[in-house]
Motif scaffolding. Structure first.
Motif, short mmCIF file in Angstrom:
data_model
loop_
_atom_site.label_atom_id
_atom_site.label_comp_id
_atom_site.label_asym_id
_atom_site.label_seq_id
_atom_site.Cartn_x
_atom_site.Cartn_y
_atom_site.Cartn_z
N THR A 19 0.83 -1.20 0.00
CA THR A 19 0.00 0.00 0.00
C THR A 19 0.86 1.25 0.00
N LYS A 20 0.27 2.32 -0.51
CA LYS A 20 0.95 3.60 -0.51
C LYS A 20 1.03 4.13 0.91
N GLY A 21 2.06 4.89 1.19
CA GLY A 21 2.17 5.49 2.50
C GLY A 21 1.15 6.59 2.68
N SER A 22 0.99 7.02 3.91
CA SER A 22 0.02 8.08 4.18
C SER A 22 0.60 9.47 3.93
N ALA A 23 1.90 9.54 3.77
CA ALA A 23 2.56 10.81 3.49
C ALA A 23 3.48 10.64 2.29
N PRO A 24 3.64 11.70 1.50
CA PRO A 24 4.52 11.59 0.33
C PRO A 24 5.98 11.40 0.73
N TYR A 25 6.69 10.64 -0.09
CA TYR A 25 8.13 10.45 0.08
C TYR A 25 8.82 11.40 -0.89
N LEU A 26 9.61 12.32 -0.35
CA LEU A 26 10.25 13.35 -1.17
C LEU A 26 11.77 13.28 -1.02
N THR A 27 12.46 13.10 -2.14
CA THR A 27 13.93 13.12 -2.11
C THR A 27 14.45 14.55 -2.21
N SER A 28 13.60 15.47 -2.66
CA SER A 28 13.94 16.89 -2.75
C SER A 28 12.65 17.69 -2.81
N GLU A 29 12.78 19.00 -2.81
CA GLU A 29 11.61 19.87 -2.92
C GLU A 29 10.94 19.65 -4.28
N PRO A 30 9.61 19.47 -4.32
CA PRO A 30 8.95 19.24 -5.61
C PRO A 30 9.07 20.45 -6.53
#
Length: 133
Positions: A19-30
């Protein structure tokens, strides 16, 4: 009882991983306004919101051209978060279906996106609601 315990724990663990996590995974600022989302992410499944319509909803929007403009985040895993309807010519129920279909969409990084750069995408979805015979 012990024989049931291991398969149960294993199935719960595998389900949680899928399942997808409840929060986005960000390697850097979008990136807020990428030149083209396809330079970063390519859609691998395109969920159609109209497939979720009930018979009554299909009747009420029959032969309409539906236009919905959206904004959403594609995180570093290619998952969709923070879907926002910017403009729509349809009711709130269909707008929720558009949100649901976008959240189910998966993206793969393009060949040039080796850093898994997250982006804020803008889409204009145009659909024709056809009445079933």
């Amino acid at each position: 009882m012990r024989k049931l315990y291991l398969p149960l724990v294993l199935s719960v663990f595998l389900g949680a991983c899928a399942t997808k996590g409840s929060a986005p995974y960000l390697t850097s600022e979008p990136l807020a306004k990428p030149d083209s989302v396809s330079n970063y992410w390519v859609s691998t499944n395109n969920e159609q919101p109209l497939k979720y319509l009930t018979y009554e909803q299909k009747e009420s929007c029959a032969e309409q051209n539906i236009i919905v403009k959206t904004k959403y985040l594609i995180d570093s895993n290619g998952d969709v978060f923070n879907v926002e309807i910017i403009e729509a010519n349809t009711d709130a129920a269909l707008q929720r279906l558009v949100e649901k279909s976008l959240q189910k969409r998966d993206f793969q990084p393009s060949k040039s996106n080796i850093a898994l750069q997250p982006v804020i995408a803008y889409s204009k979805l145009e659909m024709k609601c056809e009445q079933e015979a």
